[in-house]
Design an enzyme around this catalytic site. Structure first.
Site: not given
Ligand code: G2I
Length: 458
Positions: A267, A160, A265, A202, A238
């Site tokens: 969805d 990103e 990714e 990515n 997404h």
């Molecule tokens: O934002 C969706 C995805 C976009 N592309 C890069 C990916 O790495 C990203 O994944 C998401 C995860 O699915 C989330 O699960 O990235 C987020 C972070 O930017 C993830 O969220 C984080 C929360 O921000 C935290 O507060 C939490 O502790 O997930 C963590 C674990 O649940």
């Protein structure tokens, strides 16, 4: 590098059961061919994966679905910078190791996500800037990619880095402010640390031909022209309730540059169009021989990061949704990838020779340097090519201009920082077969112009 490249190319067909990078990938294709996502994709020489997190591994209903349907795993959060290097140079491999162990025990591939990203940086890195941040970031890439060397099918080396909106340019971030070449420095460090992994860029909002995807396209074209080691581009996908009409054409234009493309990714917002959009994405990937796999960003709606969107293929009771049936049908209808991928074409010969045809170096070794300079600083990337006798180790001597000094080095050890500096191999890149190429780099302050490398082999 030449043998490295060939190994990387074979990785695309690893799902057919080849031995890649020291890991055996034996996917069960016969028992359930045509009836699960992973087996159906494998029949066509591709993978079908999901993001997951080891904290779900104790949930038996979830794991039944995960183990049955998918043959590739991505750690949703556990391999990111904040998770793997919570304090500078102190690494925590627990969550990544757990995911890799589970994948290996079941013959699943692993996508590594993500080495460098402006989000989810540990606090200590957020507080850095300039050459200190650059050194820390490159060290992070080197350490993490080295830890899982030989176990990762594809790495999201940089995630990103491009801006949304119409500029087509880079996103502002602390990493971007270390110099525009931070992305290529990361790819070179990752290539040195894990030469057999496919190295991907990515991003999201790249699901069609638009200003952002075109900015990335231009970067990839430039990297291929200059021999920067990029192998693949990840399209996160997404998606909402519509999909761009040129989704497939956009993937194809990247594949035509000589990189693999992967849906990383996926969805899709729940709604009347959800199954159709999943079908369109799957069909597009199956129509492109260099589209090597699809990853959905979670198994069940209730674990999705998109709360309330219900964007995945399974509901919270582990039931298949109509979108699942649409994807499976497209996988079964799709075409297979050729048994051997076409080698990537370098449009121009990069400095130091084309990696697929390294120059004969004679006994000993040769080295070439390429520079990225800005006012007051530079990054030097050095390619070392073994001569006909191969090397057990190597040293490259370079005399820096007056006033210049080395501020950080990756994939080599520097003897000092000013005057004539000798860069010696580290443990994993000293042994080179005849003609083989490895790379190291360093960052400096001052001007780097006029340096001439001299290589000595042992
Ligand atoms: O934002 C969706 C995805 C976009 N592309 C890069 C990916 O790495 C990203 O994944 C998401 C995860 O699915 C989330 O699960 O990235 C987020 C972070 O930017 C993830 O969220 C984080 C929360 O921000 C935290 O507060 C939490 O502790 O997930 C963590 C674990 O649940």
């Amino acid at each position: 590098m030449a043998s490295t490249r060939r190994l990387k190319l074979t990785a695309a067909v690893a799902v057919a059961g080849a031995l890649v990078a020291g890991m055996t990938v034996a996917l069960a294709t016969s028992a359930s061919a045509g009836t699960t996502l992973g087996a159906s994709a494998a029949e066509k020489g591709r993978y079908f994966g999901t993001a997951t997190d080891p904290h779900m591994f104790s949930n038996s209903g979830y794991m039944t679905v995960l183990n049955r349907e998918f043959n590739q795993l991505t750690n949703e959060n556990g391999m990111k910078w904040d998770a793997t290097e919570p304090q500078r140079n102190q690494f925590n491999w627990t969550r990544g190791d757990q995911l890799v162990a589970h994948a290996q025990s079941r013959g699943m591939l692993v996508r590594g996500h993500a080495l460098l990203w402006h989000q989810q940086q540990p606090g200590w890195a957020q507080g850095l800037s300039g050459s200190d941040l650059r050194s820390a970031a490159i060290n992070h890439v080197t350490q993490v990619a080295s830890h899982w060397r030989g176990k990762i099918h594809s790495w999201d080396v940089v995630n990103e880095a491009f801006a949304d909106g119409g500029s087509g340019g880079r996103r502002d971030s602390n990493l971007q402010r270390t110099g525009n070449d931070w992305i290529e420095a990361a790819f070179r460090a990752a290539d040195a640390a894990d030469p057999n992994a496919k190295l991907c860029y990515n991003d999201y909002n790249t699901d069609g031909i638009n200003a952002k995807s075109t900015g990335i396209y231009n970067m990839v074209r430039d990297f291929k022209a200059r021999g920067v080691p990029i192998d693949c581009v990840g399209f996160q996908s997404h998606l909402g309730t519509t999909i761009a009409g040129d989704y497939q054409a956009n993937l194809q234009r990247f594949a035509d540059l000589g990189v693999d493309v992967q849906i990383t990714e996926l969805d899709v917002q729940q709604g009347s169009n959800q199954a159709n959009i999943y079908r369109t994405v799957t069909r597009a990937c199956m129509a492109i021989s260099r589209c090597t796999g699809i990853t959905v960003w979670g198994v069940r709606d209730c674990e999705s990061w998109r709360t309330g969107a219900n964007p995945l293929l399974f509901d919270c009771n582990n039931n298949k949704k109509p979108a699942y049936d649409a994807v499976l049908a497209e996988l079964n209808a799709g075409t297979g990838v050729p048994p051997t991928s076409t080698p990537p074409v370098n449009p121009t010969t990069p400095p130091g020779g084309n990696p697929t045809t390294p120059p004969a170096g004679g006994a000993g070794c040769t080295a070439t340097v390429s520079l990225n300079q800005w006012t007051g600083g530079f990054v030097a990337n050095v390619r070392v090519t073994a001569g006909s006798g191969g090397t057990r180790g190597w040293t490259v001597a370079m005399t820096l201009p007056g006033g210049a000094s080395v501020t950080g080095t990756w994939s080599a050890t520097a003897s000092g920082s000013t005057g004539t500096v000798r860069f010696s191999n580290v443990s994993y890149n000293g042994q080179l077969a005849a003609g083989q190429v490895t790379e190291f780099g360093f960052q400096g302050s001052g001007s780097g112009s006029g340096m001439t490398p001299t290589c000595t082999a042992s």
